[in-house]
Design a protein around this motif. Structure first.
Motif: not given
Length: 125
Positions: A53-57
């Motif tokens: 989720c953090g990487v995608v953001f």
């Protein structure tokens, strides 16, 4: 002296009970191993999801900034707005197809057959 039929029957019943207990223990250990692998898989998946989720953001923000920078540079060199938007749309579509391929490849690698093969080997092995 010959054993009585009653003691033979009791011995046979005892042997059957012992075999049933051995099979129950074996089945319990097999199911326990499967449950343990499933638990590890779920925990790892939850951790992977949280990290992704953090990487995608961050990747999404970076990708949008790259497209915006390219559009601003193209606009400053006199390219048409329609051409810039079509190019940005094509770049986004192509990147989505690449990501979809990576997701399918990752999902293909997630399976439970390793545990099953370890417990019950196939005839080819």
């Amino acid at each position: 002296m010959a054993a009585s039929p009653r003691s033979d029957h009791q011995q046979e019943a005892s042997d059957i009970q012992q075999a049933a207990r051995i099979h129950q223990r074996w089945l319990k250990s097999v199911l326990g191993l499967g449950a343990l692998e499933a638990k590890l898989w779920v925990v790892s998946s939850a951790q992977l999801l949280a990290l992704m989720c953090g990487v995608v953001f961050l990747i999404l923000t970076t990708w949008l900034l790259i497209i915006t920078t390219g559009a601003a540079v193209a606009w400053s060199y006199g390219f048409s707005l329609v051409g810039i938007l079509i190019t940005a749309t094509l770049m986004t579509f192509i990147s989505a197809v690449v990501l979809l391929y990576l997701v399918k490849r990752t999902l293909h690698g997630m399976n439970f057959t390793r545990t099953l093969d370890a417990i019950i080997p196939t005839d080819e092995e």
